[in-house]
Scaffold this active site. Structure first.
Site, short mmCIF file in Angstrom:
data_model
loop_
_atom_site.label_atom_id
_atom_site.label_comp_id
_atom_site.label_asym_id
_atom_site.label_seq_id
_atom_site.Cartn_x
_atom_site.Cartn_y
_atom_site.Cartn_z
N GLU A 33 18.74 18.44 -5.72
CA GLU A 33 19.19 16.91 -4.50
C GLU A 33 20.60 16.50 -5.11
O GLU A 33 20.18 17.11 -6.74
CB GLU A 33 18.37 15.86 -4.19
N ARG A 89 24.66 9.76 -4.69
CA ARG A 89 24.51 9.02 -3.47
C ARG A 89 24.90 7.90 -2.93
O ARG A 89 25.69 8.09 -2.42
CB ARG A 89 23.18 8.87 -2.91
N SER A 99 0.72 -0.96 -0.20
CA SER A 99 -0.17 0.31 -0.04
C SER A 99 0.71 1.35 0.26
O SER A 99 0.50 2.40 0.01
CB SER A 99 -0.77 -0.04 1.30
N HIS A 113 19.07 2.15 2.42
CA HIS A 113 17.77 3.12 2.08
C HIS A 113 17.38 3.14 1.36
O HIS A 113 15.51 2.22 0.60
CB HIS A 113 18.68 4.19 1.56
N HIS A 167 21.98 5.15 2.18
CA HIS A 167 21.92 7.32 2.14
C HIS A 167 22.62 7.38 3.00
O HIS A 167 23.09 6.92 4.07
CB HIS A 167 20.30 7.32 2.56
N ALA A 201 9.14 9.28 3.13
CA ALA A 201 10.12 9.59 2.21
C ALA A 201 9.89 11.43 2.32
O ALA A 201 9.10 11.92 2.68
CB ALA A 201 9.50 9.29 0.43
N LYS A 218 0.10 -5.31 5.51
CA LYS A 218 0.89 -6.36 6.86
C LYS A 218 0.32 -5.48 7.78
O LYS A 218 0.36 -5.59 8.74
CB LYS A 218 1.79 -7.30 6.73
N ARG A 227 20.06 4.90 -7.75
CA ARG A 227 19.24 5.19 -7.97
C ARG A 227 19.00 7.02 -8.10
O ARG A 227 19.79 7.19 -6.24
CB ARG A 227 17.45 4.99 -7.50
C1 SIN Z 1 15.98 11.82 0.35
O1 SIN Z 1 14.97 13.11 1.05
O2 SIN Z 1 17.02 12.13 0.84
C2 SIN Z 1 15.55 10.91 0.00
C3 SIN Z 1 14.81 10.88 -1.13
C4 SIN Z 1 15.33 9.68 -1.69
O3 SIN Z 1 15.24 8.37 -1.54
O4 SIN Z 1 14.76 9.71 -2.72
#
Ligand code: SIN
Length: 539
Positions: A121, A284, A21, A345, A238, A54, A43, A380
């Site tokens: 970002e 990242r 979900s 992450h 992360h 997020a 679950k 990613r």
């Molecule tokens: C974050 O806010 O740093 C995480 C964003 C993400 O995992 O894409």
């Protein structure tokens, strides 16, 4: 509409059953709801999932100074050579339409006047991250979609119901079995199409930002049912989870570095410019590894995040959730730097699908973090995951009604079939496994440790007994063990370093490894490893 074949309280018949979900499951459900009866099984509580936590936002090329092609370029650059270009093109070109639809469904992004605010970002060449309530984007996505799903007459939501296994008859998925937690009763969902949207596997590690529910249930069930999983060696860490006791770790969004925060080592030095030309906004995987390396040379378990260059008013309004959590934990945000360390992450890995979310098993689709079409490659790009859930949630919902429906006879057989034994893993295995995986299959890997860990996990795989009932904890532990075995196999096989997979015994990227790795069940002999080219013909 289906007329039930078997009137039994523990057998549910639907056209479509969706497991999970988060954003992908809810968006797919809302798109399918005018095509038949939809069940969402989840679950825990409806919104307890990775999407809910997020912070950063949704990356999408909606600004006049931005294009889908530039967003695609950044996604591919971050993915270290393994992104499937067709998947990336779909994500970035269909993204704006999907986000506009999300807004029509009630999502409230932050704005100045009419204008959508767009943050920056890591590894994005433009300001293209839409956000909500500052740093509570995921919560707002879940709020807007779950409200709609809860009142839709064609959608039935089963909370506290854990899928234990897929139901397969004559090579076709016809639904799934589940445990209803209030009472531990076994229930069965029979459906023409089953959609796995069951999220990631962060709980395989001791140090993770992912909530307790992220135990890879969708991936493990698909593997048991004969599907291939892909890119299992790629788990994203992360770089800036708050350093504190307990798990999961509180995330400090990359968006704070997008606003000017910087990382400093024990001597107070800014170290990122020494590692990458993009400094604190490097991809990242690069930032996470650089943090790890500074921690090691400092002999500390953390580095420090310095917010002092962000004007205070701005910090308070842009990051209210982070400010509240830091204050709750006793940090003086006016003057103090905050200790941070990398944490598992996001899974780039998952159930292999094509661009229409089809898996190897007829009748079974997969979408979101539990699926893998090679979209994210080896790493990613920040804030692409909610967008993935939206774009491929819609694509999945377009595909599902075109798949063959179950006949009444097939429904009858599915309803009558004896439930398979549930695999049991003692809950104690979970924490032991998390420690082992953190140590041997974390940010830095070496062949010897991976092989030792694989032998240990293999022994656990054999211990997983088959008995007729299980608790949620046992089933989750068994799933984690299954997936750990596959991650170790893949990490051992890939004798190079690329994106999130770093092997200290093979520290360089090797062009011979410009390919994906898939795993499928080989019975008691363990997984069968195969290779798939990048730009797969079906993708
Ligand atoms: C974050 O806010 O740093 C995480 C964003 C993400 O995992 O894409």
């Amino acid at each position: 509409m289906i007329t039930p074949r078997v009137e039994r309280p523990n057998i549910h018949e639907f056209d479509f059953v969706i497991v999970g979900s988060g954003v992908a499951g809810l968006f797919a459900a809302l798109h399918l709801a005018d095509r038949g009866k939809v069940a969402i099984i989840t679950k825990d509580e409806l919104t307890e999932c990775n999407t809910e936590y997020a912070q950063g936002g949704i990356a999408v090329a909606l600004g006049e100074d931005d294009t889908a092609a530039e967003h695609a370029e950044d996604t591919i650059a971050a993915g270290a050579g393994l992104c499937e270009p067709h998947a990336v093109e779909l994500l970035t070109t269909e993204g704006p339409g999907a986000v506009e639809e999300l807004m029509r469904l009630g999502m409230r992004f932050d704005r100045e006047g009419e204008e959508l605010l767009r943050g920056r970002e890591a590894a994005h060449g433009r300001n293209r991250i839409l956000h909500a309530s500052g740093d509570e984007t995921g919560h707002e996505v879940e709020r807007s979609l779950s409200r709609r799903a809860q009142v839709h007459p064609s959608i039935t939501i089963f909370e506290h119901t854990q899928m234990t296994d897929l139901l397969v008859i004559e090579g076709r998925c016809v639904g799934c079995d589940a445990l209803a937690h209030d009472g531990g009763e076994r229930v069965r969902f029979v459906a023409s199409v089953t959609i796995l949207a069951a999220g990631g596997l962060g709980q395989i590690y001791a140090v993770t930002t992912n909530p307790l529910v992220t135990t890879g249930d969708g991936m493990a069930a698909a593997y048991r049912a004969g599907c291939r999983l892909m890119d299992m060696e790629f788990v994203q860490f992360h770089p800036t989870a708050l350093y504190h006791e307990g798990s999961p770790k509180f995330l400090i969004s990359e968006a704070v570095r997008g606003e000017g925060a910087v990382l400093r080592n024990a001597s107070g030095e800014r170290f990122m410019p020494g590692y990458h030309e993009l400094g604190d906004l490097a991809p990242r995987d690069v930032v996470a590894r650089s943090v790890f390396s500074e921690m090691r040379s400092d002999g500390r378990d953390f580095v420090e995040l310095d917010f002092s260059s962000i004007p205070l008013e701005r910090f308070l309004s842009r990051f209210p959730g982070i400010v509240a959590e830091l204050r709750r934990r006793g940090f003086d945000i006016y003057s103090e730097r905050v200790p941070v360390a990398p944490a598992a992450h996001y899974a780039m890995s998952g159930v292999l699908t094509d661009l229409h979310c089809r898996t190897d098993l007829p009748g079974l689709l997969a979408v979101g973090e539990c699926a893998c079409m090679g979209l994210h490659g080896a790493n990613r790009l920040a804030s692409n995951s909610i967008l993935e859930g939206l774009v491929f949630g819609v694509r999945c919902a377009r595909m599902a009604p075109t798949l063959p429906r179950l006949s009444y006879e097939q429904m009858g057989v599915a309803a009558e079939l004896a439930p398979p034994p549930v695999r049991v893993g003692a809950p104690a295995i979970r924490s032991e496994l998390q420690r082992l995986m953190q140590q041997c299959a974390g940010m830095e890997r070496i062949g010897e440790d991976l092989a030792e860990a694989r032998a240990e996990v293999d022994a656990r795989v054999r211990q997983i007994a088959t008995v007729p009932s299980a608790s949620r904890e046992e089933a989750e532990a068994a799933n984690l063990v299954t997936l750990a075995r596959l991650m170790l196999e893949a990490a051992l096989a890939r004798t190079e370093s690329r994106g999130a997979h770093y092997r200290s015994d093979f520290p360089e990227l090797d062009e011979a490894w410009h390919r994906h790795l898939t795993l499928r069940s080989g019975g008691p002999d363990g997984p069968i490893v195969e290779f798939a080219p990048v730009e797969r013909p079906d993708a």
